[in-house]
Design a protein around this motif. Structure first.
Motif, PDB file in Angstrom:
ATOM      1  N   GLY A 224       0.811  -1.211   0.000  1.00 10.60           N
ATOM      2  CA  GLY A 224       0.000   0.000   0.000  1.00 10.60           C
ATOM      3  C   GLY A 224       0.840   1.255   0.000  1.00 10.60           C
ATOM      4  N   ALA A 225       1.898   1.264   0.828  1.00 14.66           N
ATOM      5  CA  ALA A 225       2.779   2.430   0.899  1.00 14.66           C
ATOM      6  C   ALA A 225       3.486   2.661  -0.428  1.00 14.66           C
ATOM      7  N   LEU A 226       3.902   1.583  -1.097  1.00 15.59           N
ATOM      8  CA  LEU A 226       4.570   1.706  -2.384  1.00 15.59           C
ATOM      9  C   LEU A 226       3.681   2.409  -3.406  1.00 15.59           C
ATOM     10  N   VAL A 227       2.444   1.981  -3.524  1.00 13.46           N
ATOM     11  CA  VAL A 227       1.537   2.575  -4.504  1.00 13.46           C
ATOM     12  C   VAL A 227       1.282   4.047  -4.169  1.00 13.46           C
ATOM     13  N   ARG A 228       1.140   4.380  -2.887  1.00 13.90           N
ATOM     14  CA  ARG A 228       0.943   5.786  -2.505  1.00 13.90           C
ATOM     15  C   ARG A 228       2.141   6.633  -2.924  1.00 13.90           C
ATOM     16  N   ARG A 229       3.339   6.105  -2.737  1.00  5.51           N
ATOM     17  CA  ARG A 229       4.541   6.862  -3.108  1.00  5.51           C
ATOM     18  C   ARG A 229       4.634   7.040  -4.621  1.00  5.51           C
ATOM     19  N   LEU A 230       4.299   5.998  -5.368  1.00 14.10           N
ATOM     20  CA  LEU A 230       4.359   6.098  -6.826  1.00 14.10           C
ATOM     21  C   LEU A 230       3.322   7.084  -7.348  1.00 14.10           C
ATOM     22  N   CYS A 231       2.213   7.199  -6.663  1.00 13.27           N
ATOM     23  CA  CYS A 231       1.162   8.119  -7.116  1.00 13.27           C
ATOM     24  C   CYS A 231       1.553   9.578  -6.926  1.00 13.27           C
ATOM     25  N   ARG A 232       2.640   9.837  -6.202  1.00 10.74           N
ATOM     26  CA  ARG A 232       3.121  11.218  -6.051  1.00 10.74           C
ATOM     27  C   ARG A 232       3.863  11.707  -7.293  1.00 10.74           C
ATOM     28  N   LEU A 233       4.228  10.792  -8.173  1.00 10.64           N
ATOM     29  CA  LEU A 233       5.006  11.169  -9.352  1.00 10.64           C
ATOM     30  C   LEU A 233       4.215  12.135 -10.233  1.00 10.64           C
ATOM     31  N   THR A 234       4.921  13.114 -10.799  1.00  8.94           N
ATOM     32  CA  THR A 234       4.258  14.133 -11.615  1.00  8.94           C
ATOM     33  C   THR A 234       4.484  13.928 -13.115  1.00  8.94           C
ATOM     34  N   TYR A 235       5.222  12.897 -13.494  1.00  9.76           N
ATOM     35  CA  TYR A 235       5.460  12.643 -14.914  1.00  9.76           C
ATOM     36  C   TYR A 235       4.134  12.256 -15.574  1.00  9.76           C
ATOM     37  N   PRO A 236       3.918  12.640 -16.845  1.00 11.49           N
ATOM     38  CA  PRO A 236       2.652  12.298 -17.515  1.00 11.49           C
ATOM     39  C   PRO A 236       2.372  10.805 -17.423  1.00 11.49           C
ATOM     40  N   LYS A 237       1.234  10.473 -16.883  1.00  8.78           N
ATOM     41  CA  LYS A 237       0.930   9.061 -16.628  1.00  8.78           C
ATOM     42  C   LYS A 237       0.816   8.259 -17.919  1.00  8.78           C
ATOM     43  N   ALA A 238       0.463   8.916 -19.018  1.00  8.47           N
ATOM     44  CA  ALA A 238       0.370   8.203 -20.291  1.00  8.47           C
ATOM     45  C   ALA A 238       1.740   7.738 -20.785  1.00  8.47           C
ATOM     46  N   LEU A 239       2.797   8.391 -20.281  1.00  6.64           N
ATOM     47  CA  LEU A 239       4.161   8.026 -20.671  1.00  6.64           C
ATOM     48  C   LEU A 239       4.843   7.162 -19.611  1.00  6.64           C
ATOM     49  N   LEU A 240       4.117   6.853 -18.560  1.00  8.98           N
ATOM     50  CA  LEU A 240       4.699   6.142 -17.432  1.00  8.98           C
ATOM     51  C   LEU A 240       4.201   4.695 -17.421  1.00  8.98           C
ATOM     52  N   ASP A 241       5.145   3.783 -17.332  1.00  8.93           N
ATOM     53  CA  ASP A 241       4.844   2.349 -17.387  1.00  8.93           C
ATOM     54  C   ASP A 241       5.532   1.682 -16.206  1.00  8.93           C
ATOM     55  N   VAL A 242       4.831   1.583 -15.081  1.00  6.89           N
ATOM     56  CA  VAL A 242       5.400   0.987 -13.871  1.00  6.89           C
ATOM     57  C   VAL A 242       4.999  -0.486 -13.809  1.00  6.89           C
ATOM     58  N   ILE A 243       6.002  -1.342 -13.710  1.00  4.98           N
ATOM     59  CA  ILE A 243       5.760  -2.789 -13.674  1.00  4.98           C
ATOM     60  C   ILE A 243       6.180  -3.335 -12.317  1.00  4.98           C
ATOM     61  N   LEU A 244       5.222  -3.859 -11.578  1.00  2.01           N
ATOM     62  CA  LEU A 244       5.510  -4.558 -10.334  1.00  2.01           C
ATOM     63  C   LEU A 244       5.825  -6.006 -10.681  1.00  2.01           C
ATOM     64  N   ALA A 304      10.959   5.764  -2.053  1.00  3.20           N
ATOM     65  CA  ALA A 304      10.077   6.931  -2.129  1.00  3.20           C
ATOM     66  C   ALA A 304      10.779   7.969  -3.009  1.00  3.20           C
ATOM     67  N   PRO A 305      10.621   7.872  -4.351  1.00  2.00           N
ATOM     68  CA  PRO A 305      11.325   8.794  -5.242  1.00  2.00           C
ATOM     69  C   PRO A 305      10.751  10.209  -5.164  1.00  2.00           C
ATOM     70  N   ALA A 306      11.595  11.187  -5.480  1.00  2.00           N
ATOM     71  CA  ALA A 306      11.138  12.570  -5.549  1.00  2.00           C
ATOM     72  C   ALA A 306      10.052  12.669  -6.616  1.00  2.00           C
ATOM     73  N   PRO A 307       8.989  13.442  -6.381  1.00  2.00           N
ATOM     74  CA  PRO A 307       7.875  13.510  -7.336  1.00  2.00           C
ATOM     75  C   PRO A 307       8.290  13.902  -8.750  1.00  2.00           C
ATOM     76  N   ASP A 308       9.321  14.779  -8.871  1.00  2.00           N
ATOM     77  CA  ASP A 308       9.727  15.244 -10.205  1.00  2.00           C
ATOM     78  C   ASP A 308      10.933  14.480 -10.738  1.00  2.00           C
ATOM     79  N   GLN A 309      11.213  13.312 -10.151  1.00  5.84           N
ATOM     80  CA  GLN A 309      12.427  12.582 -10.528  1.00  5.84           C
ATOM     81  C   GLN A 309      12.469  12.236 -12.015  1.00  5.84           C
ATOM     82  N   LEU A 310      11.365  11.775 -12.565  1.00 12.79           N
ATOM     83  CA  LEU A 310      11.381  11.314 -13.956  1.00 12.79           C
ATOM     84  C   LEU A 310      11.518  12.478 -14.932  1.00 12.79           C
ATOM     85  N   GLU A 311      10.992  13.653 -14.588  1.00 10.40           N
ATOM     86  CA  GLU A 311      11.219  14.826 -15.444  1.00 10.40           C
ATOM     87  C   GLU A 311      12.711  15.146 -15.511  1.00 10.40           C
TER      88      GLU A 311
END
Length: 581
Positions: A224-244, A304-311
């Motif tokens: 649960g904590a992992l998904v909450r942290r990933l949801c903080r990311l600000t990169y366009p979700k259409a370009l984001l492909d997270v694989i668990l 817990a990556p920084a929200p703007d890490q992928l940018e």
């Protein structure tokens, strides 16, 4: 921002519609029927029509045969012509049907599980892999150890003197590496800002799609904590492909994820169980087949990556020269106040990732990668053979291999917070895995020292020796140096009658100098406002590292009896310190 992706994916990623809704709209628009791959799985006998690589490349799967026609499931009927042409050349008449990409990938993973699993274990060329490791592979080292024991038994003075020389040599190697990294870090110059030139604004380049692999194994507490942290990311979700990435028989993590609603840009890939090898690199190799990003990154379960890490990652890759194929982010801890060990672990990581490692990268030396917050140009990662599935420090090994191939790693100024392993025995277990991996990596790449030297060049070759020999020697031979406290305290020592007082004084000076270097690096690393509270704890690091000696001998034992054993670190044991993170 320009996005070169289908409109349907954007709509689903932003949560404006469900995948089934988009599929129905596409069916109505194109007249192509929908296939329910979950209720009616693809026929196994059709899998051999084309190699697995063909189906993966085209995001398609053969579903069923109707008369002389084969129905092929695809999420993109507008791109079906290439599939039809290739199958036509094989005397197969193909007709498209619609299915979601997730269902297609799940079907391919089932149909080709054995083939893909075997490939995941053998991606790396045999000469650069440890998969053929046997105890006999280390026979020269075993013989050297036996000779050392015999020497120490029959000539204790000479044997101990040899160990002292080895300990001092590795101390010198590692201290030199730290000083070089520290000096390069302190001498760094900020990148000049681009001059403002009045001109028409250029059309922005399309942002890259990014796939993130998050390997999970028996993560009961973290889902649960992992998904909450990933949801903080600000990169366009259409370009984001997270694989668990889950192991097939990992019921613990699967049950934890069942209770969490995953956004559509997060999906699950299950790695088939085979040969009881359940390492992180094997799992990532398997999941790589289903990535759709131009850039591939790795995060761990507790990250817990920084929200703007992928940018930041996308921007740096756009600016970097082609030989920069890997970006390593800064790793830090979000629970440094848990106890003394967590404080020391945080100081250690700050010293390495904020001071020494950036300096090493700036000097162009081999960068032993840090396991998480790693980002690669996908085509080069494929060229390098992905990760060595049998190496328990696949990150450090990959750092050496990409350097041998003529590529570079850069540090990027973005932070991922992790959970500090703050309990004694779990810390030792984790550190033993790292040290075992360093041993294996060193032995694999030193199979042919001459070839390694040719690949790396002299400077990088020496840097490679300084890191791996220095690290391993400091832990394995630390008791030899500790024994000199007997002399310093005026107590009897086997070499007391052999070494002149001047040598003992010089030895003490070298040990003190190395410790002062460590303190200087540590103080510099935690000088920021957020980490300044750790400054009083920096001198206590000399009491922290002795735990690593136990880990080193545990690693040495495992190297002989179970080199591929992955000693799992349990996550989710500490709460986030939001004030620090």
């Amino acid at each position: 921002m320009r996005l070169k992706i289908p409109l349907g994916r954007i709509i689903v990623a932003e949560g404006w519609a469900q995948p089934d809704d988009v599929l129905k709209a596409m069916s109505a628009q194109t007249g192509v029927q929908i296939a329910d791959l979950a209720a009616d799985p693809p026929a196994p006998e059709l899998a051999g029509l084309m190699p697995v690589g063909f189906w993966l490349e085209n995001d398609a799967v053969p579903w069923m045969r109707v008369g002389e026609t084969v129905l092929v499931a695809t999420p993109r009927p507008d791109r079906f012509d290439a599939i039809r042409a290739a199958l036509s050349a094989a005397d197969v008449t193909a007709v498209p049907v619609l299915a979601t990409e997730q269902h297609i990938h799940s079907a391919l993973a089932r149909l080709f599980s054995a083939q893909l699993a075997e490939a995941a274990e053998t991606c790396v060329a045999s000469r650069l892999s440890c998969r053929d490791w046997k105890i006999a592979s280390g026979l020269p080292g075993v013989l050297l150890a036996v000779l050392s024991i015999l020497l120490a038994t029959f000539f204790p003075g000479w044997g101990l003197a040899a160990l002292v020389l080895a300990a001092l040599f590795t101390l010198f190697l590692f201290a030199t590496l730290r000083v070089a990294g520290f000096a390069a870090h302190m001498a760094r110059k900020p990148r000049p800002r681009a001059k403002q030139v009045p001109c028409a604004a250029p059309r922005p380049a399309p942002s890259p799609s990014i796939s993130i692999l998050v390997p999970l194994y028996k993560e009961r507490e973290i889902a649960g904590a992992l998904v909450r942290r990933l949801c903080r990311l600000t990169y366009p979700k259409a370009l984001l492909d997270v694989i668990l990435v889950l192991e097939e028989k990992d019921d613990v993590t699967r049950a934890a994820l069942d209770g969490v609603k995953l956004p559509h840009w997060i999906r699950v890939i299950r790695v088939p169980d085979r040969n009881r090898l359940t390492t992180k690199p094997r799992a990532m190799n398997f999941a790589m087949n289903f990535c759709r990003g131009e850039i591939v990154g790795v995060w761990d379960a507790e990250d817990a990556p920084a929200p703007d890490q992928l940018e930041r990652i996308a921007a740096r890759f756009a600016e970097a020269p082609p030989e920069v194929v890997c970006l390593q982010g800064i790793l830090d801890y979000y629970n440094p106040r848990t106890n003394w060990r967590a404080r020391c672990f945080t100081i250690e990581y700050c010293s390495w990732f904020r001071v020494v490692l950036p300096g090493i990268a700036r000097l162009g030396l081999v960068v032993p990668l840090g396991g998480t917050t790693l980002f690669f140009r996908r085509e080069v990662l494929e060229e390098l053979g992905r990760w060595d599935a049998h190496n328990v420090t696949e990150d450090a090994d990959l750092g050496v291999r990409l350097c041998r191939a003529g590529y570079r790693t850069e540090m990027v100024d973005t932070v991922t917070h992790e959970e500090a392993n703050f309990r004694a025995w779990p810390w030792i277990r984790q550190r033993s895995r790292w040290l075992k991996g360093f041993m294996v990596t060193y032995l694999v790449h030193m199979r042919s020292p001459r070839r390694l030297l040719a690949d790396l060049g002299l400077k990088r070759f020496l840097g490679f020796q300084a890191f791996f020999l220095g690290t391993l020697g400091q832990f394995l031979l630390a008791p030899v140096l500790w024994s000199f406290w007997l002399l310093f305290l005026g107590l009897p020592h086997p070499l007391g009658s052999v070494l002149p007082p001047q040598v003992v004084t010089a030895l003490a000076g070298l040990i003190v100098l190395a410790e002062l270097i460590n303190i200087a690096v540590g103080l510099t690393a935690v000088a920021s406002k957020q980490r300044r509270f750790l400054i009083p704890w920096v001198p206590t690091m000399m009491l922290y590292f002795p735990f690593g000696v136990i880990a080193a001998y545990k690693a040495l034992w495992e190297l002989a009896i179970k080199p591929y054993f992955w000693d799992k670190t349990r996550h989710g044991q500490a709460a986030e310190d939001h004030a620090e993170a």
